[in-house]
Design a protein around this motif. Structure first.
Motif, mmCIF file in Angstrom:
data_model
loop_
_atom_site.group_PDB
_atom_site.id
_atom_site.type_symbol
_atom_site.label_atom_id
_atom_site.label_comp_id
_atom_site.label_asym_id
_atom_site.label_seq_id
_atom_site.Cartn_x
_atom_site.Cartn_y
_atom_site.Cartn_z
ATOM 1 N N TYR A 1 0.693 -1.206 0.112
ATOM 2 C CA TYR A 1 0.095 -0.027 -0.055
ATOM 3 C C TYR A 1 0.929 1.271 -0.020
ATOM 4 O O TYR A 1 2.023 1.072 0.528
ATOM 5 N N ALA A 2 0.281 2.341 -0.419
ATOM 6 C CA ALA A 2 1.107 3.746 -0.421
ATOM 7 C C ALA A 2 0.284 4.557 0.649
ATOM 8 O O ALA A 2 -0.590 4.432 0.889
ATOM 9 N N LEU A 3 1.362 4.864 1.379
ATOM 10 C CA LEU A 3 0.954 5.827 2.617
ATOM 11 C C LEU A 3 1.444 7.277 2.123
ATOM 12 O O LEU A 3 2.309 7.476 2.029
ATOM 13 N N TYR A 4 0.406 8.323 2.536
ATOM 14 C CA TYR A 4 0.879 9.753 2.626
ATOM 15 C C TYR A 4 1.306 9.913 3.897
ATOM 16 O O TYR A 4 0.962 9.486 4.652
ATOM 17 N N THR A 5 2.433 10.665 3.781
ATOM 18 C CA THR A 5 3.267 11.383 4.853
ATOM 19 C C THR A 5 3.210 12.952 4.981
ATOM 20 O O THR A 5 2.725 13.607 4.109
ATOM 21 N N LYS A 6 3.263 13.485 6.163
ATOM 22 C CA LYS A 6 3.596 14.856 6.429
ATOM 23 C C LYS A 6 4.561 15.076 5.466
ATOM 24 O O LYS A 6 5.710 14.283 5.100
ATOM 25 N N SER A 7 4.411 16.417 4.916
ATOM 26 C CA SER A 7 5.665 17.116 4.379
ATOM 27 C C SER A 7 6.975 16.839 4.951
ATOM 28 O O SER A 7 7.125 17.496 6.071
ATOM 29 N N ARG A 8 8.020 16.406 4.098
ATOM 30 C CA ARG A 8 9.412 16.324 4.568
ATOM 31 C C ARG A 8 9.724 15.283 5.761
ATOM 32 O O ARG A 8 10.510 15.307 6.597
ATOM 33 N N ALA A 9 8.638 14.257 6.085
ATOM 34 C CA ALA A 9 8.448 13.347 6.974
ATOM 35 C C ALA A 9 8.885 12.026 6.690
ATOM 36 O O ALA A 9 8.868 10.996 7.357
ATOM 37 N N ASP B 1 -3.871 -7.397 9.767
ATOM 38 C CA ASP B 1 -3.536 -7.238 11.405
ATOM 39 C C ASP B 1 -2.803 -5.810 11.353
ATOM 40 O O ASP B 1 -2.904 -5.168 12.416
ATOM 41 N N GLN B 2 -2.089 -5.468 10.628
ATOM 42 C CA GLN B 2 -1.235 -4.499 10.754
ATOM 43 C C GLN B 2 -1.583 -3.131 10.192
ATOM 44 O O GLN B 2 -0.941 -2.199 10.279
ATOM 45 N N TYR B 3 -3.025 -3.159 9.420
ATOM 46 C CA TYR B 3 -3.488 -2.076 8.922
ATOM 47 C C TYR B 3 -3.522 -0.853 9.647
ATOM 48 O O TYR B 3 -3.081 0.205 9.121
ATOM 49 N N ARG B 4 -3.824 -1.020 10.826
ATOM 50 C CA ARG B 4 -4.219 0.286 11.558
ATOM 51 C C ARG B 4 -2.773 0.687 12.667
ATOM 52 O O ARG B 4 -2.640 1.916 12.905
ATOM 53 N N SER B 5 -2.070 -0.240 12.559
ATOM 54 C CA SER B 5 -0.554 -0.069 13.254
ATOM 55 C C SER B 5 0.316 1.222 12.545
ATOM 56 O O SER B 5 0.974 1.827 13.393
ATOM 57 N N VAL B 6 -0.107 1.115 11.198
ATOM 58 C CA VAL B 6 1.001 2.333 10.617
ATOM 59 C C VAL B 6 0.651 3.817 11.351
ATOM 60 O O VAL B 6 1.413 4.583 11.122
ATOM 61 N N PHE B 7 -0.844 3.822 11.813
ATOM 62 C CA PHE B 7 -1.089 5.246 12.383
ATOM 63 C C PHE B 7 -0.494 5.632 13.589
ATOM 64 O O PHE B 7 -0.542 6.693 14.219
ATOM 65 N N GLU B 8 0.421 4.643 14.371
ATOM 66 C CA GLU B 8 1.083 4.764 15.545
ATOM 67 C C GLU B 8 2.213 5.712 15.161
ATOM 68 O O GLU B 8 2.878 5.979 16.134
ATOM 69 N N VAL B 9 2.722 5.754 14.154
ATOM 70 C CA VAL B 9 3.942 6.465 13.444
ATOM 71 C C VAL B 9 3.638 7.967 13.202
ATOM 72 O O VAL B 9 3.049 8.301 12.745
ATOM 73 N N ASN B 10 4.190 8.891 14.072
ATOM 74 C CA ASN B 10 4.148 10.125 13.668
ATOM 75 C C ASN B 10 4.519 10.420 12.399
ATOM 76 O O ASN B 10 5.625 10.283 12.017
ATOM 77 N N GLY B 11 3.561 11.276 11.680
ATOM 78 C CA GLY B 11 3.891 11.698 10.349
ATOM 79 C C GLY B 11 3.099 10.872 9.509
ATOM 80 O O GLY B 11 3.149 11.175 8.316
ATOM 81 N N VAL B 12 2.452 9.827 9.726
ATOM 82 C CA VAL B 12 1.607 9.295 8.636
ATOM 83 C C VAL B 12 0.319 9.797 8.820
ATOM 84 O O VAL B 12 -0.248 10.136 9.874
ATOM 85 N N VAL B 13 -0.107 10.288 7.565
ATOM 86 C CA VAL B 13 -1.353 11.037 7.231
ATOM 87 C C VAL B 13 -2.507 10.096 6.902
ATOM 88 O O VAL B 13 -3.592 9.944 7.510
ATOM 89 N N ALA B 14 -2.383 9.145 5.820
ATOM 90 C CA ALA B 14 -3.490 8.277 5.354
ATOM 91 C C ALA B 14 -2.947 7.549 4.270
ATOM 92 O O ALA B 14 -1.738 7.504 3.887
#
Length: 168
Positions: free
Chosen positions: A11-19, A68-81
């Motif tokens: 999957y591709a994740l959007y991140t905050k700019s420069r994060a 099972d890891q789908y929601r875990s990515v949001f634990e990382v600061n800088g992940v938007v969606a």
């Protein structure tokens, strides 16, 4: 355990700019498989020049996860969606991720016979580091450039061709 949770999808994740690099570090700490394509660029400051590694696609990082890891990515600061359509995260085909990884990591050049490939055709690379990679031709510029679409994120991989052949 209900259902098959061992299936990994990209999957591709959007991140905050420069994060992007910080997000990659955070995902690594959580044990989440990720890929941040980087390129070396020469940055110019007023007093000096320096080679730095910069993301190939700004504000994107790719993750290979189980359901099972789908929601875990949001634990990382800088992940938007997640990159999604109608609220559904879009899976990126394995062969497209492989094509991007091999192209970027090997700084690849390819060769193709003029007039043989047309826009919209599905092709397979038959030799060189991208051997076995399939893609749909988005554009052909002269005889040296091939544009492969990376589905679902709106980006196209532009490959210079001189060391491999392709077939329809």
């Amino acid at each position: 355990m209900k259902g098959d949770t061992t299936t990994h999808n990209w999957y591709a994740l959007y991140t905050k700019s420069r994060a992007e690099k910080k997000v990659a570090e955070g995902l690594n700490k959580l044990g989440i498989i990720n890929y941040l394509p980087l390129k070396r660029v020469l940055k110019q400051w007023s007093d000096r020049k320096k080679w730095v590694e910069s993301p190939v696609i700004s504000s994107y990082i790719f993750v290979k996860i189980t359901p099972d890891q789908y929601r875990s990515v949001f634990e990382v600061n800088g992940v938007v969606a997640y990159v999604s359509h109608k609220g559904q995260a879009l899976v990126i085909p394995e062969y497209q991720m492989l094509a991007m990884q091999r192209t970027i990591e090997n700084k690849i050049n390819f060769d193709v016979e003029a007039g043989r490939i047309r826009k919209g055709e599905e092709i397979t690379v038959t030799s060189g580091p991208l051997k076995g990679i399939k893609g749909i031709v988005q554009n052909v510029q002269g005889t040296k450039k091939l544009y492969l679409n990376i589905t679902n994120i709106g980006y196209t991989l532009v490959i210079n061709l001189d060391e491999a052949t392709v077939e329809k």
